[in-house]
Design an enzyme around this catalytic site. Structure first.
Site, PDB file in Angstrom:
ATOM      1  N   HIS A 107       0.750  -1.150  -0.057  1.00  0.00           N
ATOM      2  CA  HIS A 107       0.033   0.098   0.165  1.00  0.00           C
ATOM      3  C   HIS A 107       0.974   1.398  -0.075  1.00  0.00           C
ATOM      4  CE1 HIS A 107      -3.959  -1.899   0.681  1.00  0.00           C
ATOM      5  NE2 HIS A 107      -2.975  -3.034   1.507  1.00  0.00           N
ATOM      6  N   ASN A 132     -10.249  -2.374   2.976  1.00  0.00           N
ATOM      7  CA  ASN A 132      -9.999  -2.444   1.406  1.00  0.00           C
ATOM      8  C   ASN A 132     -11.359  -2.159   0.677  1.00  0.00           C
ATOM      9  OD1 ASN A 132      -7.280  -2.980   1.336  1.00  0.00           O
ATOM     10  ND2 ASN A 132      -7.799  -5.131   0.969  1.00  0.00           N
ATOM     11  N   TYR A 150       1.125  -4.383  12.047  1.00  0.00           N
ATOM     12  CA  TYR A 150       1.103  -2.910  12.006  1.00  0.00           C
ATOM     13  C   TYR A 150       1.796  -1.892  12.755  1.00  0.00           C
ATOM     14  CZ  TYR A 150      -2.094  -3.734   8.085  1.00  0.00           C
ATOM     15  OH  TYR A 150      -2.852  -4.587   7.119  1.00  0.00           O
TER      16      TYR A 150
HETATM   17  C1  HEM Z   1      -2.118 -11.084   7.911  1.00  0.00           C
HETATM   18  C2  HEM Z   1      -2.274 -10.233   6.815  1.00  0.00           C
HETATM   19  C3  HEM Z   1      -1.683  -8.656   6.560  1.00  0.00           C
HETATM   20  C4  HEM Z   1      -0.819  -8.286   7.029  1.00  0.00           C
HETATM   21  C5  HEM Z   1       0.485  -8.915   7.813  1.00  0.00           C
HETATM   22  C6  HEM Z   1      -0.672  -7.138   6.625  1.00  0.00           C
HETATM   23  C7  HEM Z   1       0.647  -6.294   6.788  1.00  0.00           C
HETATM   24  C8  HEM Z   1       0.535  -4.644   6.337  1.00  0.00           C
HETATM   25  C9  HEM Z   1       1.659  -4.066   6.676  1.00  0.00           C
HETATM   26  C10 HEM Z   1       2.873  -4.070   7.260  1.00  0.00           C
HETATM   27  C11 HEM Z   1       1.242  -2.592   5.930  1.00  0.00           C
HETATM   28  C12 HEM Z   1       2.015  -1.507   6.089  1.00  0.00           C
HETATM   29  C13 HEM Z   1       1.848  -0.707   7.086  1.00  0.00           C
HETATM   30  C14 HEM Z   1       2.694   0.761   7.252  1.00  0.00           C
HETATM   31  O1  HEM Z   1       3.699   0.573   6.899  1.00  0.00           O
HETATM   32  O2  HEM Z   1       1.767   1.823   7.629  1.00  0.00           O
HETATM   33  C15 HEM Z   1      -0.099  -2.811   5.491  1.00  0.00           C
HETATM   34  C16 HEM Z   1      -0.694  -1.986   5.017  1.00  0.00           C
HETATM   35  C17 HEM Z   1      -2.138  -1.937   4.818  1.00  0.00           C
HETATM   36  N1  HEM Z   1      -2.975  -2.996   4.879  1.00  0.00           N
HETATM   37 FE1  HEM Z   1      -2.331  -4.867   5.267  1.00  0.00          FE
HETATM   38  N2  HEM Z   1      -1.722  -6.725   5.964  1.00  0.00           N
HETATM   39  C18 HEM Z   1      -2.432  -7.803   6.012  1.00  0.00           C
HETATM   40  C19 HEM Z   1      -3.715  -7.926   5.429  1.00  0.00           C
HETATM   41  C20 HEM Z   1      -4.592  -7.020   5.222  1.00  0.00           C
HETATM   42  C21 HEM Z   1      -5.966  -7.113   4.916  1.00  0.00           C
HETATM   43  C22 HEM Z   1      -6.819  -8.259   4.884  1.00  0.00           C
HETATM   44  C23 HEM Z   1      -6.442  -5.696   4.580  1.00  0.00           C
HETATM   45  C24 HEM Z   1      -7.845  -5.439   4.456  1.00  0.00           C
HETATM   46  C25 HEM Z   1      -8.851  -5.835   4.589  1.00  0.00           C
HETATM   47  C26 HEM Z   1      -5.386  -4.851   4.401  1.00  0.00           C
HETATM   48  C27 HEM Z   1      -5.170  -3.394   4.246  1.00  0.00           C
HETATM   49  C28 HEM Z   1      -4.206  -2.776   4.342  1.00  0.00           C
HETATM   50  C29 HEM Z   1      -4.488  -1.234   4.136  1.00  0.00           C
HETATM   51  C30 HEM Z   1      -5.500  -0.508   3.617  1.00  0.00           C
HETATM   52  C31 HEM Z   1      -2.968  -0.674   4.289  1.00  0.00           C
HETATM   53  C32 HEM Z   1      -2.462   0.540   4.442  1.00  0.00           C
HETATM   54  C33 HEM Z   1      -2.920   1.323   5.488  1.00  0.00           C
HETATM   55  C34 HEM Z   1      -2.473   2.933   4.956  1.00  0.00           C
HETATM   56  O3  HEM Z   1      -3.103   3.662   4.359  1.00  0.00           O
HETATM   57  O4  HEM Z   1      -1.451   3.475   5.730  1.00  0.00           O
HETATM   58  N3  HEM Z   1      -4.153  -5.658   4.751  1.00  0.00           N
HETATM   59  N4  HEM Z   1      -0.408  -4.127   5.625  1.00  0.00           N
END
Ligand code: HEM
Length: 496
Positions: free
Chosen positions: A60, A133, A343
């Site tokens: 993202h 999402n 996160y």
């Molecule tokens: C075990 C599953 C998941 C892991 C380990 C994971 C991990 C991460 C990580 C490490 C980030 C970066 C965070 C940052 O540096 O600010 C991220 C961002 C993000 N993830 Fe996940 N994620 C997972 C599943 C999901 C799912 C299922 C969704 C949605 C339903 C999702 C939505 C997002 C969104 C929207 C962002 C961006 C947030 C922002 O705008 O700063 N992720 N994710």
């Protein structure tokens, strides 16, 4: 403009506020140098420049955001005691960040990808982050597979290029991805703007009311702008024309007062229903059919203010599913439970130990923790106690807040969820194909899949993927096989 010329500009300073003597020339010994170490102003300028970036988000990375408010429009106190939801008409300030998943910071907004829909509610009981999402489901159902999945989507180690072959290799070996891949390959995989798509909490969460009753809930933010998508060709054309198209659209709409809004609908399942529901209600690869749990409208989210400084307010924004306020909790969705760790860990690495002190991440309620010190800490409570218990009126926890737990049998296992009758991977994807998509949507879906699978995907992987498409729907499998020019026409029975 004229004001700008008439107003005397301030004197340039170092970051320590000391007036600078030149905006153009470094201090040298004669016009031909050498340069001097004592030119602190220029040295600071160069050193700061080298440190302008923080690591981009590991996923993202490309995104845009805006501020606004959430307003409660229905009484939900019988389901949750969350203070920000306790009165009809109550408004809570929010930050919403949209994003693509796989691309880097400079990548195009309009590529085929899910879109992030991350909300920070600045509530009176601390920050509540709902990091969802634009899809109600996800590719995998166990956090152990998340990094594998992302590795298959991002650049390959050898040539640093993205690989459709790797994507289809992973997907075709992971049948649980097929529902989300079907969604992604429809035109909803290329939304026209961030404003013209829905947002979902995606996971099942828990709500707890003041009487300690628990409910399972799902969040649906329905766009008031209406759903609009690009076709595959339109999205590709826009990728070439304006890679920042979604960013520009959001900013311009808000600047001209055309504030985007979403209606919040909730699906609410009585706590006891989960055990015997027809499929596991915590499985992130499934939706809850609205015929089983109709949604009720509870609020409205409006974006009405652009960030003043993108880096400070959007790049440094840190959303964490672990930020849940009293009255709201997690569910046994293993993906959600994995994310509770991931996160804050990412933020400590990407922004730093005290990331919660960056103004955009600071709660608007008071903070009374016993944490102290660490790199770049500037918020402090003077000489207040830094240990508990203490005899000096330090903060005391509230034992009356209900822990959002559930019963388990306590055995340690590594397994899929306990089986419910309809826990298969293909049923809901088939329903989406047959009953939700229009004939035109289905044509686009087939074309989009065929185009995607034609980009350097090895034949044995194409064939394995087609077996999955047959199980979604024989007609879909046949059409994709034909589109790829493959002579396989397997019956559903044969591929099981
Ligand atoms: C075990 C599953 C998941 C892991 C380990 C994971 C991990 C991460 C990580 C490490 C980030 C970066 C965070 C940052 O540096 O600010 C991220 C961002 C993000 N993830 Fe996940 N994620 C997972 C599943 C999901 C799912 C299922 C969704 C949605 C339903 C999702 C939505 C997002 C969104 C929207 C962002 C961006 C947030 C922002 O705008 O700063 N992720 N994710």
């Amino acid at each position: 403009m004229s004001d700008q010329f008439e107003k005397k500009p301030p004197v340039t300073t170092t970051d320590a506020g000391i007036p600078a003597t030149s905006d153009e020339h470094s201090l040298s010994v004669g016009p031909n140098g050498p340069l001097l170490l004592q030119d602190h102003y220029v040295i600071q300028k160069m050193a700061q420049f080298n440190r302008e970036r923080v690591p981009e988000r590991v996923v993202h990375a490309k995104g845009s955001g805006a501020f606004g408010y959430f307003e409660v429009t229905a009484d939900v106190t019988k389901y949750t005691s969350a203070a920000f939801l306790n009165t009809v008409g109550k408004r809570t300030p929010v930050l919403l960040r949209f994003s693509t998943v796989a691309g880097e910071q400079g990548s195009a907004d309009t590529v085929r990808d899910p879109r992030g829909f991350a909300i920070k509610f600045y509530t009176e009981e601390g920050n509540y982050d709902l990091v969802g999402n634009n899809t109600p489901i996800f590719f995998v159902r166990d956090p152990s597979k998340f990094s594998d999945f992302i590795h298959s989507q991002k650049r390959m180690p050898g040539d640093d290029m993205r690989s459709s072959n790797a994507q289809w290799d992973f997907w075709s070996l992971s049948p649980e991805t097929i529902h989300q891949v079907t969604f992604l390959m429809t035109d909803r995989g290329t939304p026209r703007t961030y404003r013209h798509m829905d947002g979902f909490g995606s996971h099942t969460f828990m709500w707890i009311n003041a009487q300690s009753e628990k409910f399972w809930v799902k969040y649906h933010f329905k766009t008031e702008q209406g759903i609009e998508n690009f076709t595959d060709a339109e999205a590709k054309a826009m990728t070439a024309e304006d890679p920042d198209f979604h960013r520009r659209d959001l900013r311009e709409a808000i600047d001209k007062g055309d504030f985007p809004a979403w209606r919040l609908d909730m699906q609410i399942m009585p706590f006891a229903d989960a055990a015997n529901y027809r499929f596991n209600p915590f499985d992130l690869t499934k939706v809850w059919p609205h015929s089983d749990y109709p949604a009720i409208t509870v609020g409205r989210l409006v974006l009405d203010r652009n960030p003043e400084n993108f880096f400070a307010e959007i790049e440094q924004a840190s959303f964490e599913p672990s930020n849940m306020v009293p009255g709201i909790g997690p569910s046994p969705d293993k993906m959600l439970l994995g994310r509770l760790f991931s996160y804050p860990d990412a933020h400590r690495y990407r922004i730093g130990t005290n990331y919660l002190q960056v103004p955009v991440n600071q709660p608007k309620s008071e903070v009374h923790s016993y944490n102290k010190d660490g790199s770049m800490r500037y918020r402090h409570n003077g000489n207040q106690p830094v240990y508990a218990p203490n005899s000096y009126s330090g903060p005391q926890a509230n034992p009356n807040i209900i822990e959002p737990g559930w019963e388990t049998d306590g055995a340690l296992v590594r397994s899929a969820y306990t089986l419910h009758a309809e826990d298969d991977d293909f049923g809901q994807a088939g329903t989406l194909y047959r009953h939700v998509l229009s004939p035109e949507d289905r044509d686009h879906l087939v074309n989009n899949i065929v185009n995607h699978m034609s980009q350097g995907v090895e034949k044995f992987i194409q064939e394995r993927a087609i077996k999955l498409w047959y199980q979604v729907d024989p007609d879909l499998g046949t059409r994709i096989a034909q589109g790829l020019g493959l002579a396989i026409s397997l019956q559903v029975e044969e591929v099981k």
